[in-house]
Write a protein that holds these residues in place. Structure first.
Motif, PDB file in Angstrom:
ATOM      1  N   LYS A 134       0.828  -1.205   0.000  1.00 14.49           N
ATOM      2  CA  LYS A 134       0.000   0.000   0.000  1.00 14.49           C
ATOM      3  C   LYS A 134       0.859   1.251   0.000  1.00 14.49           C
ATOM      4  O   LYS A 134       0.615   2.208  -0.761  1.00 14.49           O
ATOM      5  CB  LYS A 134      -0.927  -0.021   1.218  1.00 14.49           C
ATOM      6  N   GLN A 135       1.910   1.256   0.846  1.00 17.07           N
ATOM      7  CA  GLN A 135       2.804   2.415   0.892  1.00 17.07           C
ATOM      8  C   GLN A 135       3.531   2.598  -0.441  1.00 17.07           C
ATOM      9  O   GLN A 135       3.718   3.725  -0.917  1.00 17.07           O
ATOM     10  CB  GLN A 135       3.820   2.231   2.034  1.00 17.07           C
ATOM     11  N   ALA A 136       3.967   1.467  -1.043  1.00 20.83           N
ATOM     12  CA  ALA A 136       4.648   1.565  -2.339  1.00 20.83           C
ATOM     13  C   ALA A 136       3.712   2.112  -3.415  1.00 20.83           C
ATOM     14  O   ALA A 136       4.108   2.930  -4.249  1.00 20.83           O
ATOM     15  CB  ALA A 136       5.172   0.185  -2.754  1.00 20.83           C
ATOM     16  N   ARG A 137       2.451   1.670  -3.392  1.00 21.24           N
ATOM     17  CA  ARG A 137       1.481   2.179  -4.359  1.00 21.24           C
ATOM     18  C   ARG A 137       1.230   3.674  -4.155  1.00 21.24           C
ATOM     19  O   ARG A 137       1.142   4.444  -5.115  1.00 21.24           O
ATOM     20  CB  ARG A 137       0.182   1.397  -4.225  1.00 21.24           C
ATOM     21  N   ALA A 169       3.354   5.793  -2.824  1.00 20.22           N
ATOM     22  CA  ALA A 169       4.567   6.501  -3.266  1.00 20.22           C
ATOM     23  C   ALA A 169       4.611   6.602  -4.795  1.00 20.22           C
ATOM     24  O   ALA A 169       4.985   7.637  -5.355  1.00 20.22           O
ATOM     25  CB  ALA A 169       5.806   5.779  -2.749  1.00 20.22           C
ATOM     26  N   GLN A 170       4.204   5.527  -5.482  1.00 19.89           N
ATOM     27  CA  GLN A 170       4.192   5.560  -6.939  1.00 19.89           C
ATOM     28  C   GLN A 170       3.173   6.572  -7.451  1.00 19.89           C
ATOM     29  O   GLN A 170       3.454   7.324  -8.393  1.00 19.89           O
ATOM     30  CB  GLN A 170       3.861   4.166  -7.470  1.00 19.89           C
ATOM     31  N   GLU A 171       1.996   6.598  -6.827  1.00 20.59           N
ATOM     32  CA  GLU A 171       0.986   7.575  -7.242  1.00 20.59           C
ATOM     33  C   GLU A 171       1.467   9.001  -6.991  1.00 20.59           C
ATOM     34  O   GLU A 171       1.240   9.900  -7.808  1.00 20.59           O
ATOM     35  CB  GLU A 171      -0.312   7.305  -6.476  1.00 20.59           C
ATOM     36  N   LYS A 172       2.168   9.194  -5.856  1.00 17.03           N
ATOM     37  CA  LYS A 172       2.693  10.524  -5.556  1.00 17.03           C
ATOM     38  C   LYS A 172       3.745  10.934  -6.585  1.00 17.03           C
ATOM     39  O   LYS A 172       3.779  12.089  -7.049  1.00 17.03           O
ATOM     40  CB  LYS A 172       3.286  10.538  -4.154  1.00 17.03           C
ATOM     41  N   ALA A 173       4.622   9.978  -6.953  1.00 14.44           N
ATOM     42  CA  ALA A 173       5.650  10.279  -7.959  1.00 14.44           C
ATOM     43  C   ALA A 173       5.005  10.610  -9.307  1.00 14.44           C
ATOM     44  O   ALA A 173       5.442  11.536 -10.005  1.00 14.44           O
ATOM     45  CB  ALA A 173       6.596   9.085  -8.108  1.00 14.44           C
ATOM     46  N   LEU A 174       3.965   9.858  -9.673  1.00 11.77           N
ATOM     47  CA  LEU A 174       3.272  10.153 -10.928  1.00 11.77           C
ATOM     48  C   LEU A 174       2.619  11.526 -10.886  1.00 11.77           C
ATOM     49  O   LEU A 174       2.648  12.271 -11.879  1.00 11.77           O
ATOM     50  CB  LEU A 174       2.216   9.068 -11.198  1.00 11.77           C
ATOM     51  N   GLU A 175       2.063  11.875  -9.720  1.00 14.81           N
ATOM     52  CA  GLU A 175       1.453  13.194  -9.584  1.00 14.81           C
ATOM     53  C   GLU A 175       2.490  14.299  -9.716  1.00 14.81           C
ATOM     54  O   GLU A 175       2.266  15.328 -10.376  1.00 14.81           O
ATOM     55  CB  GLU A 175       0.745  13.286  -8.231  1.00 14.81           C
ATOM     56  N   GLU A 176       3.680  14.070  -9.101  1.00 15.26           N
ATOM     57  CA  GLU A 176       4.758  15.054  -9.221  1.00 15.26           C
ATOM     58  C   GLU A 176       5.212  15.190 -10.677  1.00 15.26           C
ATOM     59  O   GLU A 176       5.490  16.300 -11.162  1.00 15.26           O
ATOM     60  CB  GLU A 176       5.940  14.634  -8.338  1.00 15.26           C
TER      61      GLU A 176
END
Length: 290
Positions: free
Chosen positions: A126-129, A131-138
């Motif tokens: 869940k945390q990795a997902r 983090a990935q969503e946050k990176a995509l948003e950035e």
């Protein structure tokens, strides 16, 4: 006699008890033969000859039926007693062995540990997902900002180009106004088709005047065949002072080309044209026999 006596004297002594041993051997053999004979006789007496015989009647007779006892009288059915609820007999509590209890506890502990590890793995996923969503948003924000900067740069470039075109149009308009304003003072002839106030080129007689001023400074004593032409370009300042000169087309005679260039340098300045200007640059042709 003496020899026989010597042999008997040195012969080994006779074995004692030979007769007794022989008697014992004969007795043992006799007992063995008697035992075998008795065994054979006992087996013969123990055998019994078995035989079977069947008797047949001369005239066949059928046997009478066996006397059957009378059937028993029917017993009246008994009244069913009212059913009474009986409490269930509790099962006896069997004491479980301590080994089974320990194994079950260990099994529960392993299951709990596996469940905890599974929950940890799910939390990590869940945390990795996230983090990935946050990176995509950035990345989307960065792309949006980059696109905005690119649009801003394009807009600035378009604005700059529009301003440059506006300045060019304004300059062209100013030139047109100046040209239109100065047409009244133009110095061209009646058949002139230009739009400038004055002609940019020299007058028809200016080239002859320049050649007449430069030619007295030419020093050339060699004899050459023909009348070759050396074309020279001369650049002057506004007052006619010669700044530079160079040979554009050679005459084929190096001595004549160098004599012309030396004469131009010696002249130092060119005369003004009829309008008071000194056109620059100018090209002149010098021939040795003109």
């Amino acid at each position: 006699m003496h020899a026989a006596a010597d042999r008997l004297e040195f012969a080994p002594p006779a074995t004692p008890g030979v007769v007794r041993a022989l008697l014992l051997a004969l007795l043992a053999h006799g007992l063995l033969v008697a035992a075998l004979t008795a065994g054979v006789q006992w087996k013969r007496e123990a055998q019994i000859i078995a035989a079977e015989a069947e008797l047949w009647a001369a005239v066949p007779l059928a046997a009478a039926p066996r006397l059957q006892p009378p059937p028993p009288e029917p017993v009246p059915p008994e009244r069913p007693e009212p059913a009474t609820r009986t409490a269930p007999t509790p099962e006896p509590v069997v004491a479980r062995p301590k080994v089974d209890i320990a194994l079950e506890q260990e099994k529960k502990r392993i299951q709990q540990q596996k469940q905890l590890e599974l929950e940890k793995q799910q939390e990590a996923l869940k945390q990795a997902r996230l983090a990935q969503e946050k990176a995509l948003e950035e990345m989307r924000k960065a792309d949006t900002l980059k696109q905005a900067l690119a649009d801003k740069a394009k807009l600035a470039q378009k604005k700059k180009l529009a301003e440059q075109q506006a300045r060019q149009l304004e300059a062209q308009r100013e030139k047109n106004l100046q040209r239109m304003t100065g047409l009244a003072g133009a110095s061209g002839g009646a058949t002139a088709s230009g739009t400038a106030l004055k002609s940019a080129g020299p007058s028809a007689t200016y080239a002859g005047r320049v050649i007449a001023r430069v030619k007295p400074n030419i020093v050339f004593t060699e004899t050459i065949s023909g009348n070759p032409s050396a074309v020279v370009s001369v650049r002057t300042s506004a007052d006619g002072t010669i700044i530079a000169s160079r040979l554009i087309q050679s005459s084929g005679v190096k001595a004549w080309d160098e004599a012309v260039l030396r004469a131009i340098d010696k002249t130092a300045a060119l005369p003004r044209d009829t309008d008071g200007r000194v056109p620059s640059p100018l090209e002149f042709s010098f021939r040795p026999k003109d």
